[in-house]
Design a protein around this motif. Sequence first.
Motif, PDB file in Angstrom:
ATOM      1  N   VAL A   1      54.398  36.714  48.334  1.00 19.17           N
ATOM      2  CA  VAL A   1      53.626  35.669  49.006  1.00 19.17           C
ATOM      3  C   VAL A   1      54.532  34.479  49.305  1.00 19.17           C
ATOM      4  O   VAL A   1      55.085  33.864  48.400  1.00 19.17           O
ATOM      5  CB  VAL A   1      52.429  35.228  48.148  1.00 19.17           C
TER       6      VAL A   1
ATOM      7  N   SER B   1      50.980  30.706  50.508  1.00 19.46           N
ATOM      8  CA  SER B   1      49.702  30.938  49.849  1.00 19.46           C
ATOM      9  C   SER B   1      48.571  30.220  50.571  1.00 19.46           C
ATOM     10  O   SER B   1      48.624  29.004  50.795  1.00 19.46           O
ATOM     11  CB  SER B   1      49.781  30.458  48.396  1.00 19.46           C
TER      12      SER B   1
ATOM     13  N   GLN C   1      49.291  37.900  51.663  1.00 20.00           N
ATOM     14  CA  GLN C   1      48.866  37.256  50.419  1.00 20.00           C
ATOM     15  C   GLN C   1      49.052  38.160  49.199  1.00 20.00           C
ATOM     16  O   GLN C   1      48.662  37.789  48.092  1.00 20.00           O
ATOM     17  CB  GLN C   1      47.412  36.835  50.529  1.00 20.00           C
ATOM     18  N   SER C   2      49.619  39.345  49.402  1.00 21.04           N
ATOM     19  CA  SER C   2      49.895  40.241  48.284  1.00 21.04           C
ATOM     20  C   SER C   2      50.971  41.226  48.717  1.00 21.04           C
ATOM     21  O   SER C   2      51.185  41.435  49.912  1.00 21.04           O
ATOM     22  CB  SER C   2      48.626  41.009  47.874  1.00 21.04           C
ATOM     23  N   PRO C   3      51.713  41.812  47.772  1.00 19.22           N
ATOM     24  CA  PRO C   3      51.630  41.592  46.328  1.00 19.22           C
ATOM     25  C   PRO C   3      52.100  40.192  45.936  1.00 19.22           C
ATOM     26  O   PRO C   3      52.674  39.479  46.756  1.00 19.22           O
ATOM     27  CB  PRO C   3      52.553  42.668  45.753  1.00 19.22           C
ATOM     28  N   ALA C   4      51.883  39.845  44.682  1.00 17.45           N
ATOM     29  CA  ALA C   4      52.107  38.475  44.233  1.00 17.45           C
ATOM     30  C   ALA C   4      53.537  38.017  44.437  1.00 17.45           C
ATOM     31  O   ALA C   4      53.784  36.848  44.725  1.00 17.45           O
ATOM     32  CB  ALA C   4      51.715  38.340  42.758  1.00 17.45           C
TER      33      ALA C   4
END
Length: 377
Positions: free
Chosen positions: A207, A210, A201-204
């Motif tokens: 992803v 989600s 779920q990270s880094p943005a």
Amino acid sequence: MKSLKILTIITTSLLFSCGGEDEIQEETPINTTVQYTFPDESETHEGTWLQWPHHYEYGLEYRNSLDATWVAMANALQSNEKVHIIAYNTTEQARITTLLNNASVPLTNIDFKIHETNDVWVRDNGPIFAKNLSGTIVIQDWGFNGWGGKHNFTKCDPIPTFIGTSLGKTVVNVPMINEGGSVELDGNGVLMATRSSVISQSPANSVRNSGMSQAQAEANFKKYYGATKVIWLEGGFSAEDVTDMHIDGVAKFVPGNKMVTMSNADLLTWGLTQDDINILYNASNTNNQVYTKTYLPLTQNNVITTNGTNLGYKGCYINYYVANGKVLVPNYNDLNDVIANNLIAALYPGRTVVGIDVRNLYENGGMIHCVTQQQPQ
């Protein structure tokens, strides 16, 4: 995967379903019954799919530097199976035909389909050919979003459905982002993957899915791949590596309860943690039998492209492709090419190893397995 300059092959993605951009929430019910199975890469192929390099996204230098590798792959494959080439347009089809003719590649088993693409990574954005419970081949369209939006993807994402429509096969839209290079299957119910390239779920910008839990991902792997056991490595992230450590640069299953990987030291160089290496080395099949391992070397020297650019890192041989009667192995004009080729040949009796020069492709982040996709017979 353009401009990936590191020792791994991997991918990232923001979740959208194949038919839209609706996120999968934790409470989404998932049928965990096996509904499809994924034929092993070593089983007989009807053909192999290639997305041919073009100049419309990354320019002429990019295209021209890769043409020779695609010609070599097409030539190696065409004697034993169909070669399905996706050309950007009819102008590119004519150019590719000229390249093949100039290299004396027979065209009997060459088939063209016309569709615009962003790039060449058909393993990640292309169709997944699976069998339903009746044994009929279908095409699964898993979502693709350019490794988490790092690169353009809108032309590549429709490729599975385009191919399914072209072939008149049922297309199954899978509500999950998943690149083909992010999973490895042993043909008997085991699937291996890295969390970093599937459910992190990270880094943005890494992803893909989600809000998706590990349990939900495993349920999808069971339903659509027939996986009854999933082995997870944590994987990892790097600013230079858009794939977030795809498993097909780390390990490959071989029929007969075998696995190809690298030495502990080389895997550490590659970016795996010692914890991941321990999981990998202790991996077992559905009967809890540990896989017999063959350790391939890295190249002796840093890879140097055909124009003399020193990439500053070594080359990997694990990312090979098993075809009808042949195994296409990434080669680097390195002393360890012969060693790796011989080790791989011993694993596939009855198949001829063909070394394919991937130095220029490797500069852009991939090897043979990344740019091929099998269609089972």
